[in-house]
Design an enzyme around this catalytic site. Sequence first.
Site, short mmCIF file in Angstrom:
data_model
loop_
_atom_site.label_atom_id
_atom_site.label_comp_id
_atom_site.label_asym_id
_atom_site.label_seq_id
_atom_site.Cartn_x
_atom_site.Cartn_y
_atom_site.Cartn_z
N GLU A 277 67.59 8.84 101.41
CA GLU A 277 68.48 7.80 101.93
C GLU A 277 68.29 6.61 100.99
O GLU A 277 67.18 6.10 100.87
CB GLU A 277 68.08 7.50 103.37
CG GLU A 277 69.10 6.69 104.11
CD GLU A 277 68.56 5.34 104.44
OE1 GLU A 277 68.83 4.41 103.63
OE2 GLU A 277 67.88 5.20 105.47
N CYS A 314 68.73 -1.06 105.37
CA CYS A 314 69.65 -0.13 104.69
C CYS A 314 71.08 -0.39 105.14
O CYS A 314 72.03 -0.10 104.42
CB CYS A 314 69.32 1.31 105.04
SG CYS A 314 67.59 1.69 105.06
#
Lengths: 536, 536
Positions: A277, A314
């Site tokens: 990720e 994120c």
Amino acid sequence: MTTAERTELPTAQALTGQMIIAGDHVTGTGSAVHAINPATDERLQPAYAHGTAEDVVRASAAAAEAFVVYRNTSSADRADFLTAIADNLDAAKDALVARATAESGLPEARITGEVGRTSGQLRMFAGVLREGSWHGARIDPAQPDRTPAPRADIRQRKVALGPVAVFGASNFPLAFSVAGGDTASALAAGCPVIVKAHDAHPGTSELVGRAITEAITSTGMPAGTFSLLYGTGRELGIALVTDPQIKAVGFTGSRSGGTALVRAAASRPEPIPVYAEMSSINPVYPLPGALRNRGTELGRAFVGSLTMGSGQFCTNPGLVIAVDGPDLDTFIGAAADAVGESTPTPMLTPNIATTYARGIDEFEGVATEVARGTESSAPNACRAALFSTEADTFLSSETLQQEIFGASSLVVKCRDEQQVREVTAKLEGQLTATVHADESDHDDAGALLELLELKAGRILFNGWPTGVEVGHAMVHGGPYPATSDSRSTSVGSLAIERFLRPVAYQDVPQSLLPSSIADGNPEQIWRRVDGELTRD
Amino acid sequence: MTTAERTELPTAQALTGQMIIAGDHVTGTGSAVHAINPATDERLQPAYAHGTAEDVVRASAAAAEAFVVYRNTSSADRADFLTAIADNLDAAKDALVARATAESGLPEARITGEVGRTSGQLRMFAGVLREGSWHGARIDPAQPDRTPAPRADIRQRKVALGPVAVFGASNFPLAFSVAGGDTASALAAGCPVIVKAHDAHPGTSELVGRAITEAITSTGMPAGTFSLLYGTGRELGIALVTDPQIKAVGFTGSRSGGTALVRAAASRPEPIPVYAEMSSINPVYPLPGALRNRGTELGRAFVGSLTMGSGQFCTNPGLVIAVDGPDLDTFIGAAADAVGESTPTPMLTPNIATTYARGIDEFEGVATEVARGTESSAPNACRAALFSTEADTFLSSETLQQEIFGASSLVVKCRDEQQVREVTAKLEGQLTATVHADESDHDDAGALLELLELKAGRILFNGWPTGVEVGHAMVHGGPYPATSDSRSTSVGSLAIERFLRPVAYQDVPQSLLPSSIADGNPEQIWRRVDGELTRD
């Protein structure tokens, strides 16, 4: 667990600076690092000496040995193990909060919440194991009288891939680190885990590693089920990903770090999946009706999401795409005021602060600076930044399409909704996309939704992308480069699928069949029999 | 479909040698190939001119355009489309059988069966679409009163990845080719498909391509949903895999071909998943009790599986691993007799026959030849071969661990069951592993099963691996190098998962939500609500 054993639970006082390899405490022989308190630049004790390739081999051999036993533990036993880890984390909360706040500069309330999120996540996977659908059990019964040829008895279940390497993230010292979502889902699947701790929070990592090791002991799991190593990504990390015993990788971090691991994994004699990720700028779309009716409110709320945790999420909203005009000016004005009033907070590491400042400098030359947070002389402070630019400039600039990790966002002004969609079509893959829409915007929103489904793993309406709920329906993932594998999520119960593969059993005698696919449904789970779901 | 339209269904007479790009018939500008009848070495008309990179761009642009519409077609409409393809294939059976037998040298009964398998597979995916679990629908309802923070409404469903490139296999001109499992599962998922036909059966490919194109017209799907190209793997194939519009790849073929595509896909700016089914030698384990009680019968039946279709199956039993002794000698003796009596049959192409002969030559120098099929002067004939060797020789020889594509197998003689497991532990990943066990063997079988679960996608007892049932529980897959992605299967209903990814919808208004995750369950499908499966 007895009271006597409880006293061995980790305390911040007892940090050793050692790695944990299959239950053994091992001092690294590589260069040593100290955690830095980014709020004060204070060096925290003890030193954490990095491990070497030999430590990787030792941990992976122990993981391979443990896998033989661990993969066959029952769902119930693994659920108890995950629950024991969760209990140990909750019991160690004070020590974890003290150390993790010092190592990360994040506020106490955030870390307290993160302990609960981390233990809650482990408990969720315990529930997934007890529910049993994770087995993916399917049975196509024999049809001995079928013509022209009889059908064999065929059954399918999912099995664990093998030992998994997990790379802790900088920005979630608990929830995306040693006992975070990658570890919890891999352990749930039946995979031993080797964690490479992030150098930013080695002490927190040690505390959590010991909580896991305690749980291994108290629930009788094999020692090699878990190891914790310290080292650089370039050396120890690559050694881990290319170790033949490792069968999958979980990673949360930068695009350069993630793609290096993906490349290393793909070049192995036996390539393995990497769930990295990596990078997302999380576009936000305030549509005309929403801007008109609540531009000021939206601008302020946007900055709340932008500056939370120094923007080190994120899912931080790094991009606003909207139709230019007075209503967008209202939004920008309110956001500029809020950014201008925002007080700098420390970033996670000196390196992250430096990289953030460099990213801002690069934007300065290309986009218009709308507002900055107040000045600060505190170390590693993140001075929030808001920029704006025209759509054409955005589309022609590689710089402006990159993620700046931290509290920085860019408003892209478009001529009309058509240009909003044109800009969107050119975006790379994203973890999230956020639409702010009133009733009057629903036609535009529908057209946009079509595009966003191709670009993002999660689409939100009238909310903010920071804050990722841990549940069954969550997707924290998305097309490349948001992740290296869009078919998965790193948050939520679906994450267990990443570490499983299906196996079919044809005419295998009942006495040798795993209970999940045996006659009579001894596990009492949902199974697909002749294509139909049933619990019979 | 009217009777008039029916007359346009493909006939062998009407072959044009043209590619099909989004419904248009296009003559390639590259070098031309003819199919060869391997049974006679006769050159078949017409010529098939290869396409170029420009044709790839044209097909992929059309696929990307079609995707916008096709991905949003309803499950019911896609089910009708797949059923129309199946109907067209069944209606064209005579033409397909005539052309495919000529192009492959395979017997008429086999090709007749393969037409039914291919149309049956399409109908199975129509059923999967109508059943609806493929949506992966999950709903975590809002909890506005939750403390410390309310929970948003979060819903998840799966969406199609995008246009898919499919590479037809040499050995199944129908079931693993133009309208085979990869195409059927990708179309079911909502992905347009571009097929690169195999040069061994371009005429069959054209007939099937036209059956799909007819179905596109009759069910009103967008023209770019399907294209059929001719060309080499090295040029047109790589152009296809590296085309930015292509989002996933399905491949059945050689290890070298598969790994080249995997590498090309991984080196794209946006890497994409490749599902390559490549290489497997499919070990067979006759255990001591089974050998003692029915060694002769097993030896004969083994050769039946070995020589079927000239051994040109991915699941061909190329390895027998057993404990040495008189009972194994009985098995080998019966197998040797059966191989010695076997009549050579043509292989699929002159190239495959040459490669087979070279593989046999390489084995001759390392293993002991036990038997060969009868001599034949027919073109491209596969003269079956049986070899034997000691376990130590096998373990030290790279040659003996390679697949020979065709009717060749190697018996590995082990000292004891422990050595059987040692040899097994060193094997690469396999599509299948087959155990022959009587009651008295169940302890050994249990220990072996443990190992085989790590090595193979399908484990069979007391049967033969050739013959892959199309159903819900089937796994035709396995660890590398059997496939490039062990988390999937290329046969059976689970194959649809390869072309889907999850998307989460947070607080999206009901009027904008896809029906699969809307309130009231309008699709009446199984959904996971707050973690529990329900059809409410």
